[in-house]
Scaffold this motif. Structure first.
Motif, PDB file in Angstrom:
ATOM      1  N   LEU A 141     -28.178 -53.903  47.763  1.00 46.74           N
ATOM      2  CA  LEU A 141     -27.325 -53.539  48.871  1.00 46.74           C
ATOM      3  C   LEU A 141     -26.127 -53.210  48.459  1.00 46.74           C
ATOM      4  CD1 LEU A 141     -28.215 -56.795  51.063  1.00 46.74           C
ATOM      5  CD2 LEU A 141     -29.277 -54.233  51.162  1.00 46.74           C
ATOM      6  N   ALA A 142     -25.401 -51.828  48.281  1.00 46.75           N
ATOM      7  CA  ALA A 142     -24.049 -51.744  48.110  1.00 46.75           C
ATOM      8  C   ALA A 142     -23.346 -51.227  49.032  1.00 46.75           C
ATOM      9  CB  ALA A 142     -24.689 -50.202  47.402  1.00 46.75           C
ATOM     10  N   VAL A 175     -33.596 -48.702  60.375  1.00 49.03           N
ATOM     11  CA  VAL A 175     -32.706 -49.894  59.486  1.00 49.03           C
ATOM     12  C   VAL A 175     -33.927 -51.167  59.304  1.00 49.03           C
ATOM     13  CG1 VAL A 175     -32.242 -51.041  61.497  1.00 49.03           C
ATOM     14  CG2 VAL A 175     -30.808 -51.133  58.702  1.00 49.03           C
ATOM     15  N   GLY A 176     -34.888 -50.956  59.917  1.00 48.78           N
ATOM     16  CA  GLY A 176     -35.995 -51.733  59.761  1.00 48.78           C
ATOM     17  C   GLY A 176     -36.184 -51.565  58.555  1.00 48.78           C
ATOM     18  N   ASP A 231     -25.514 -52.176  56.517  1.00 46.43           N
ATOM     19  CA  ASP A 231     -24.304 -52.099  57.445  1.00 46.43           C
ATOM     20  C   ASP A 231     -23.715 -50.399  58.147  1.00 46.43           C
ATOM     21  OD1 ASP A 231     -24.442 -54.600  58.342  1.00 46.43           O
ATOM     22  OD2 ASP A 231     -23.393 -55.162  56.287  1.00 46.43           O
ATOM     23  N   GLN A 232     -24.383 -49.285  56.941  1.00 48.45           N
ATOM     24  CA  GLN A 232     -24.350 -47.864  56.721  1.00 48.45           C
ATOM     25  C   GLN A 232     -25.402 -47.517  57.690  1.00 48.45           C
ATOM     26  OE1 GLN A 232     -22.108 -46.564  53.906  1.00 48.45           O
ATOM     27  NE2 GLN A 232     -22.181 -48.842  52.811  1.00 48.45           N
ATOM     28  N   SER A 251     -20.124 -58.206  61.314  1.00 49.09           N
ATOM     29  CA  SER A 251     -20.433 -59.387  61.095  1.00 49.09           C
ATOM     30  C   SER A 251     -21.588 -60.071  62.772  1.00 49.09           C
ATOM     31  CB  SER A 251     -20.285 -60.704  61.061  1.00 49.09           C
ATOM     32  OG  SER A 251     -19.178 -60.849  62.342  1.00 49.09           O
ATOM     33  N   GLN A 252     -21.136 -59.216  63.903  1.00 50.43           N
ATOM     34  CA  GLN A 252     -21.856 -59.414  64.363  1.00 50.43           C
ATOM     35  C   GLN A 252     -23.549 -58.584  65.076  1.00 50.43           C
ATOM     36  OE1 GLN A 252     -19.768 -61.644  66.853  1.00 50.43           O
ATOM     37  NE2 GLN A 252     -19.130 -61.330  65.022  1.00 50.43           N
ATOM     38  N   ASN A 253     -23.401 -57.988  64.554  1.00 49.96           N
ATOM     39  CA  ASN A 253     -24.520 -57.424  64.002  1.00 49.96           C
ATOM     40  C   ASN A 253     -25.932 -58.100  63.943  1.00 49.96           C
ATOM     41  OD1 ASN A 253     -23.554 -55.096  64.465  1.00 49.96           O
ATOM     42  ND2 ASN A 253     -24.354 -54.124  62.777  1.00 49.96           N
ATOM     43  N   THR A 254     -26.843 -57.759  64.692  1.00 50.17           N
ATOM     44  CA  THR A 254     -28.004 -58.689  64.282  1.00 50.17           C
ATOM     45  C   THR A 254     -28.741 -58.615  62.967  1.00 50.17           C
ATOM     46  OG1 THR A 254     -29.337 -57.595  66.060  1.00 50.17           O
ATOM     47  CG2 THR A 254     -28.034 -59.533  66.554  1.00 50.17           C
ATOM     48  N   ASP A 255     -29.050 -57.139  63.131  1.00 57.46           N
ATOM     49  CA  ASP A 255     -29.928 -56.374  62.683  1.00 57.46           C
ATOM     50  C   ASP A 255     -29.702 -55.723  60.855  1.00 57.46           C
ATOM     51  OD1 ASP A 255     -31.930 -56.151  63.743  1.00 57.46           O
ATOM     52  OD2 ASP A 255     -31.670 -54.605  65.094  1.00 57.46           O
ATOM     53  N   ARG A 256     -29.351 -57.180  60.306  1.00 61.95           N
ATOM     54  CA  ARG A 256     -28.605 -57.323  58.906  1.00 61.95           C
ATOM     55  C   ARG A 256     -29.422 -57.898  57.880  1.00 61.95           C
ATOM     56  NH1 ARG A 256     -23.807 -59.761  58.080  1.00 61.95           N
ATOM     57  NH2 ARG A 256     -22.370 -57.996  56.711  1.00 61.95           N
TER      58      ARG A 256
END
Length: 386
Positions: free
Chosen positions: A50-51, A286-287, A275-276, A323-328
């Motif tokens: 995870l870069a 992203v899944g 995150d990118q 940080s508010q993103n859920t899919d990470r």
């Protein structure tokens, strides 16, 4: 990092010692931070790097280090390295050639599409093609769609061919052939119903023309692997190590293709950043990166979190927002650099006020002696037709 045994249910990477690394890595090893060293040392098994943004993954010393380390344990033709753009592919070739002193001709390094074409050329007849098949570009594809819609007396004003083509491309990105799409899910007058009808005829015409489009390249690879297990096993046995850059941008077809090839030996190294992931509009899922550990139980996840590009204030603002993103999967970027100037967020009523505020800021800097060439305005927006 603990060594893990590799069996049918475990894809954990076995680390190697510093002394076992290729000489080119031993020479630059001291300059790497600890997570980067872990990525270099991890050879066998599955690893997800995870870069984070600005963590230096594009430098010659630490860009997907497992890519280069793998060459120390396998013959060049046994390593498969894929990325997304021709530019990134060329840079990868140049790095490997420079670092390992290897000519890159004949190696399996390239974009998803270029590797898929190569496989399809070898097995064209099994895929219902001749090896001399042609690849339609976007203009050729649109021209063919227009012909088919005209033959079916479909109003191209009500159903623009470009939209119909976009729907077909998205289905192909999701690895869906016409007979795998349930027409009952769509309204009778929807774009999808028209697109499905044209999709069937479009694929039949492509076969007559001995042609494919870009979406077919991976789609037909998947069909080939699923219908001919012996072909799949051939490539599974050949590609002892698989490396992927920008993994967060993979679509479903690319994900399935990689998983099929890697599930034999489990030696797969993917570099990316959940995150990118910004290309959902063109099929990226992203899944794919989120379920890496489920696909490869025992996989090692290495987080590159030290940022070398931004000040502490910028990182804090960006990290709080993301940080508010859920899919990470989650990570925390940090830097040893100075805090820098605080981030200023300013709200404006409309575009005109935004332009006025920016203009005033530029004038203020200019009066203080800054050159106009020292000032940049970064914009990210979506342009739409009026």
């Amino acid at each position: 990092m603990q060594a893990m045994s590799l069996d049918s249910n475990s894809y954990g990477r076995t680390p190697v010692s510093h002394a076992q690394l290729p000489e080119v890595f031993r020479n630059s090893y001291a300059s790497l931070n600890e997570p980067q060293k872990q990525a270099v040392e991890a050879i066998d098994g599955a690893v997800l790097v995870l870069a984070g943004a600005g963590t230096g993954k594009n430098t010659s010393s630490d860009n997907a280090p497992c890519q280069y380390s793998s060459f120390s344990k396998a013959r060049p033709h046994q390593v498969l390295a894929v990325t997304f753009t021709n530019k990134a592919s060329l840079e990868m070739r140049e790095r490997i050639s420079h670092l390992l002193g290897l000519p890159t001709e004949g190696l399996w390094l390239g974009t998803f599409h270029s590797i898929a074409v190569r496989i399809l050329r070898y097995h064209a007849e099994l895929a219902g093609l001749q090896s001399s098949f042609t690849i339609l570009d976007a203009d050729d594809q649109l021209r063919l769609l227009k012909q088919l819609m005209k033959a079916e007396d479909i109003d191209d004003k009500k159903y623009p061919p470009r939209i119909i083509g976009g729907i077909i491309s998205r289905w192909k990105d999701r690895a869906l052939l016409p007979d795998q799409i349930n027409s009952h899910e769509f309204r009778s007058d929807s774009y999808e119903v028209i697109a499905l009808k044209i999709y069937r005829e479009y694929q039949a015409r492509l076969k007559i023309l001995n042609a494919v489009d870009f979406g077919d390249l991976l789609l037909l690879n998947l069909k080939l692997f699923n219908e001919h297990p012996d072909i799949l096993n051939r490539y599974r046995n050949q590609f002892q190590y698989i490396m992927v850059d920008e993994y967060q941008d993979t679509n479903v077809a690319q994900y399935l293709w990689l998983r099929l090839l890697a599930q034999g030996h489990g030696n797969i190294c993917c570099v990316g950043d959940d995150d990118q992931s910004i290309y959902g509009w063109r099929g990226a899922e992203v899944g794919n990166i989120l379920k890496f550990e489920k696909d490869f139980p025992g996989a090692v996840v290495i987080r590159l979190e030290q940022n070398y590009r931004s000040s502490a204030h910028i990182l804090a603002a960006a990290s709080t927002l993301i940080s508010q993103n859920t899919d990470r999967l989650g990570k925390t970027l940090w830097t040893s650099e100075a805090k820098g100037e605080p981030v200023i967020v300013r709200g404006v009523w409309d575009g005109e006020e935004e332009a006025r505020v920016i203009g005033e800021e530029i004038e203020s800097f200019h009066r203080k002696g800054y050159k106009l060439s020292d000032i940049a305005i970064l914009v990210r927006c979506r342009f739409s037709n009026p």
